[in-house]
Scaffold this active site. Structure first.
Site, short mmCIF file in Angstrom:
data_model
loop_
_atom_site.label_atom_id
_atom_site.label_comp_id
_atom_site.label_asym_id
_atom_site.label_seq_id
_atom_site.Cartn_x
_atom_site.Cartn_y
_atom_site.Cartn_z
N TYR A 29 0.82 -1.22 0.00
CA TYR A 29 0.00 0.00 0.00
C TYR A 29 0.84 1.26 0.00
CZ TYR A 29 1.55 -0.76 4.69
OH TYR A 29 2.36 -1.00 5.77
N GLY A 30 2.15 1.09 -0.01
CA GLY A 30 3.05 2.25 0.05
C GLY A 30 4.04 2.22 -1.08
N LEU A 32 6.15 0.05 -2.05
CA LEU A 32 6.31 -1.20 -2.79
C LEU A 32 5.28 -1.37 -3.90
CD1 LEU A 32 7.25 -3.76 0.00
CD2 LEU A 32 8.78 -2.58 -1.62
N GLN A 33 4.33 -0.47 -4.02
CA GLN A 33 3.38 -0.56 -5.13
C GLN A 33 3.92 0.10 -6.40
OE1 GLN A 33 -0.37 1.69 -4.61
NE2 GLN A 33 0.65 2.67 -2.88
N GLU A 97 11.79 -3.99 4.96
CA GLU A 97 10.81 -3.37 5.85
C GLU A 97 11.39 -3.10 7.24
OE1 GLU A 97 8.30 -2.07 4.77
OE2 GLU A 97 7.43 -3.25 3.16
#
Length: 152
Positions: A29-30, A32-33, A97
């Site tokens: 959702y951040g 990495l999209q 992460e």
């Protein structure tokens, strides 16, 4: 991989443990999209399928350009589901992460269960916006990802 088909992490500090199995998918959702980020981190862009998580939000994090996923009554977190990640790619993304993320299963739809990284620390009141990140930080962030990957 153990006899059950689960990928077993041997790296200290990794969250994967026995959690991830072949074919598991990851909701992002951040940062990495963004295909550019994925290419720098894992060398390719896996299939990206748009998805939403109801009851969650991508929150801005104090002093950081990336978000954290947190529960939010009435919220909707928009992102994508990554499929086809191999063991090495999962390990790279997990190492990337921060320690404040916890890997959890979520359901973007009634018949779908995926993994995602949920934030476990302090968040800002504001939401995080992919469009703003892309306009203000994406280029620099991609360069930082390339440097991080080179040092891994």
């Amino acid at each position: 991989m153990d006899e059950s088909g689960a990928n077993v992490s041997t790296e200290p500090g990794q969250r994967l443990g026995r959690s991830i199995a072949n074919g598991d998918q990851l909701f992002v959702y951040g940062t990495l999209q963004f295909p550019e980020v994925l290419v720098e981190l894992i060398g390719r862009c896996p299939e990206l399928v748009a998805a939403e998580l109801t009851g969650w939000r991508a929150a801005a994090l104090p002093g950081r350009v990336y978000p954290g996923l947190v529960p939010a009554r009435g919220g909707i977190a928009r992102g994508v589901v990554l499929s086809g990640l191999d063991t090495g790619e999962w390990a790279v993304l997990d190492a990337f992460e921060d320690d404040e993320y916890e890997l959890r299963r979520v359901r973007p739809g009634p018949a779908m269960s995926v993994w995602t990284y949920v934030w476990t620390s302090v968040v800002a009141q504001d939401d995080w916006y992919a469009e703003r990140f892309a306009a203000e930080h994406l280029g620099t962030f991609v360069a930082r990802c390339a440097e991080w990957r080179r040092l891994l």
